[in-house]
Enzyme design. Structure first.
Site, PDB file in Angstrom:
ATOM      1  N   CYS A 108      29.810   0.061  39.426  1.00  0.00           N
ATOM      2  CA  CYS A 108      31.229  -0.254  39.215  1.00  0.00           C
ATOM      3  C   CYS A 108      31.991   0.697  38.302  1.00  0.00           C
ATOM      4  O   CYS A 108      33.036   1.238  38.670  1.00  0.00           O
ATOM      5  CB  CYS A 108      31.364  -1.673  38.653  1.00  0.00           C
ATOM      6  SG  CYS A 108      30.552  -2.950  39.636  1.00  0.00           S
TER       7      CYS A 108
ATOM      8  N   ASP B  93      34.966  -5.424  45.285  1.00  0.00           N
ATOM      9  CA  ASP B  93      33.880  -5.221  44.331  1.00  0.00           C
ATOM     10  C   ASP B  93      32.539  -5.547  44.986  1.00  0.00           C
ATOM     11  O   ASP B  93      32.321  -6.683  45.433  1.00  0.00           O
ATOM     12  CB  ASP B  93      34.114  -6.141  43.124  1.00  0.00           C
ATOM     13  CG  ASP B  93      33.351  -5.716  41.882  1.00  0.00           C
ATOM     14  OD1 ASP B  93      32.434  -4.886  42.002  1.00  0.00           O
ATOM     15  OD2 ASP B  93      33.678  -6.214  40.787  1.00  0.00           O
ATOM     16  N   ASP B  94      31.672  -4.555  45.093  1.00  0.00           N
ATOM     17  CA  ASP B  94      30.324  -4.739  45.651  1.00  0.00           C
ATOM     18  C   ASP B  94      30.329  -5.104  47.133  1.00  0.00           C
ATOM     19  O   ASP B  94      29.401  -5.756  47.625  1.00  0.00           O
ATOM     20  CB  ASP B  94      29.557  -5.818  44.880  1.00  0.00           C
ATOM     21  CG  ASP B  94      29.047  -5.337  43.519  1.00  0.00           C
ATOM     22  OD1 ASP B  94      29.312  -4.179  43.169  1.00  0.00           O
ATOM     23  OD2 ASP B  94      28.390  -6.133  42.823  1.00  0.00           O
TER      24      ASP B  94
ATOM     25  N   HIS C  82      36.984  -2.820  33.502  1.00  0.00           N
ATOM     26  CA  HIS C  82      35.646  -2.252  33.339  1.00  0.00           C
ATOM     27  C   HIS C  82      35.672  -0.771  32.967  1.00  0.00           C
ATOM     28  O   HIS C  82      34.872   0.034  33.454  1.00  0.00           O
ATOM     29  CB  HIS C  82      34.811  -2.472  34.612  1.00  0.00           C
ATOM     30  CG  HIS C  82      33.328  -2.425  34.338  1.00  0.00           C
ATOM     31  ND1 HIS C  82      32.389  -2.357  35.345  1.00  0.00           N
ATOM     32  CD2 HIS C  82      32.621  -2.450  33.172  1.00  0.00           C
ATOM     33  CE1 HIS C  82      31.170  -2.329  34.832  1.00  0.00           C
ATOM     34  NE2 HIS C  82      31.293  -2.394  33.500  1.00  0.00           N
TER      35      HIS C  82
ATOM     36  N   ASP D  85      34.199  -0.453  45.573  1.00  0.00           N
ATOM     37  CA  ASP D  85      33.858   0.431  44.453  1.00  0.00           C
ATOM     38  C   ASP D  85      32.472   1.046  44.595  1.00  0.00           C
ATOM     39  O   ASP D  85      32.181   2.074  43.989  1.00  0.00           O
ATOM     40  CB  ASP D  85      33.973  -0.308  43.111  1.00  0.00           C
ATOM     41  CG  ASP D  85      33.050  -1.514  43.008  1.00  0.00           C
ATOM     42  OD1 ASP D  85      32.521  -1.976  44.036  1.00  0.00           O
ATOM     43  OD2 ASP D  85      32.871  -2.013  41.876  1.00  0.00           O
TER      44      ASP D  85
END
Length: 473
Positions: A75, A35-36, A134, A311
């Site tokens: 995301c 993530d990120d 999410h 992502d």
């Protein structure tokens, strides 16, 4: 009696020896999603500061994609594209819901969209999502209503790795103001406040519990470790049948929280901001290693296809996450927002240590998995099966053209050309044009020098845009 015992023992030994029926050819599929994570933050991507040997081993024993793209610069739409194999704006999944909007009953992945989990579930796979969802925080969008047999994680955009009082970690939180109404950085005992972003840390945990299935649970472990624990257990329990494990870590997404063990490893990094990020990434790398070890322990190396990717690009100012040598960051349409570290391995089936330099997309995971699982795709998708390209059976690029739209911000990649609009004014787009073959950093805008090409590419973007839907939310 002894005869019965012998039969029972024989049956037990046969069950252990044949952990998986030999006539089942469907491979296990593991998708490891960071993530990120910035494009330039792994060892195999050129970062010498933070060693990531376990993630790097996927590239070393498989294929690393230098031009791996996602379907959105942040995301939620990116995950929607990965899960459906489609450009998310085709079905209106354009924006990135945060905070209380995750609880809006109108926001989430539409039930009519077929996910990777649903597709594989319906051809015999056992499926699990562990980590961040999410894709809608209300009941209608629950992961188990989108094809996942098991779910352990959370449904919003982020979550604290350790809740207050933040024991066993160093925590750095964004604030509008410091004690004494000051600006800058305030450092206490294992807690740091910073005003450099100009806003407060989002309320990630508000109405966003860790859940198992549909029930909230109290989780005491650092969250990356908890997700790894659950993933290892899932592999162990389902090693006798084909499975899909979608392991969507929330590392290295904020909030910035580095576990003590890993903070000690990076004492040489003076900036605590960067040091916490390094600790989180090293923790993630060890977690990937634990998952890979379980695959090996279960004897599944030759039966398991493993993807690793991020992502979206890293939010550099927020995390220090580097996207070098690319321009831009998370939420941008420049390469730094949509080009990510991406790699795949499958022992004995795809080449080792290969670098693939043509554009691929996270959408391709859907198509590749469908083909390997023997699933029949009955609807239009944008992803393609990567296996013929990885095996050298096809020389062309998997994607000649890629499309992005998020509000007025837009982009198109056509062959080596990149068309970008970062203007927030929908009525006055400011198109930029870059030749990625000679200008990977997107520093030399050729829009003025090549008006005919610019016009042609804008026309291509408009043609694609007419195929898209209005935003669902």
């Amino acid at each position: 009696m002894s005869c019965i015992l012998q039969i029972v023992c024989l049956f037990t030994l046969q069950s252990v020896a044949s952990a998986r029926q030999p006539n089942i050819t469907q491979p296990n599929i593991i998708v490891l999603l960071a993530d990120d994570l910035g494009y330039g933050e792994l060892g195999c991507q050129g970062n010498p500061q933070i060693l990531t040997p376990h993630i790097d081993s996927i590239a070393k024993n498989g294929v690393r994609f230098t031009q791996g793209y996602v379907t959105g610069p942040n995301c939620s739409p990116s995950r929607a594209g990965l899960l459906t194999g489609k450009i998310p704006t085709r079905f209106g999944y354009e924006f990135n819901p945060i905070g209380a909007r995750n609880e809006d009953p109108a926001i989430g992945l539409p039930g009519k969209e077929i996910t990777l989990a649903e597709m594989l579930h319906d051809v015999g796979y056992t499926t699990a999502l562990i980590g961040k969802w999410h894709q809608g925080g209300t009941a209608a969008y629950h992961p188990q209503r989108h094809g996942f047999d098991e779910f352990f994680g959370f449904t919003h955009e982020g979550h604290y790795f350790v809740p207050p009082p933040y024991r066993g970690v160093t925590t750095m939180l964004r604030r509008k103001s410091l004690p004494g109404n000051q600006k800058g950085r305030w450092t206490g005992r294992n807690l740091i406040y910073t005003t450099h972003m100009g806003h407060n840390e989002p309320d990630y945990d508000a109405n966003n519990p860790i859940v198992r299935g549909g029930q909230p649970v109290v989780e005491s472990e650092y969250l990356t470790d908890a997700f790894t624990r659950e993933a290892v257990d899932f592999i162990d329990r389902h090693s006798d049948k084909p499975f899909l494990l979608y392991l969507a870590y929330n590392a290295v997404h904020s909030p910035l929280q580095g576990a003590d063990k890993y903070m000690q490893q990076f004492e040489s990094i003076e900036d605590p901001h960067r040091r916490i990020f390094a600790a989180m990434l090293a923790n993630l790398d060890d977690s990937v290693g634990a998952v890979m070890n379980q695959v090996e322990k279960s004897g599944l190396q030759k039966e398991t296809l493993i993807f690793f990717l991020s992502d979206n690009g890293g939010p550099t100012r927020e995390l220090t996450s580097s996207n070098l040598p690319l321009r831009g960051e998370k939420s941008h349409m420049y390469e730094g927002g949509v080009r990510v570290p991406m790699m795949v391995k499958w022992e004995g089936q795809i080449p080792k240590g290969k670098t693939y330099e043509k554009p691929v997309s996270s959408m391709d995971i859907f198509a590749t998995s469908a083909n390997l699982a023997g699933a029949q795709i009955q609807h239009a998708i944008d992803g393609v099966d990567l296996m013929p390209y990885l095996l050298g059976k096809k020389d062309s690029a998997p994607h000649e053209q890629l499309f992005w739209r998020q509000g007025p911000r837009s982009a198109l990649r056509y062959k080596n050309w990149k068309l970008v609009n970062m203007s927030r004014n929908a009525k006055k787009p400011k198109w930029e044009l870059y030749d990625l073959d000679t200008d990977l950093r997107e520093q030399h805008d050729l829009a003025g020098a090549k008006p005919d090409l610019l016009k042609s590419l804008i026309h291509r973007w408009e043609q694609m845009n007419r195929q898209m839907s209005e935003p669902l939310f």
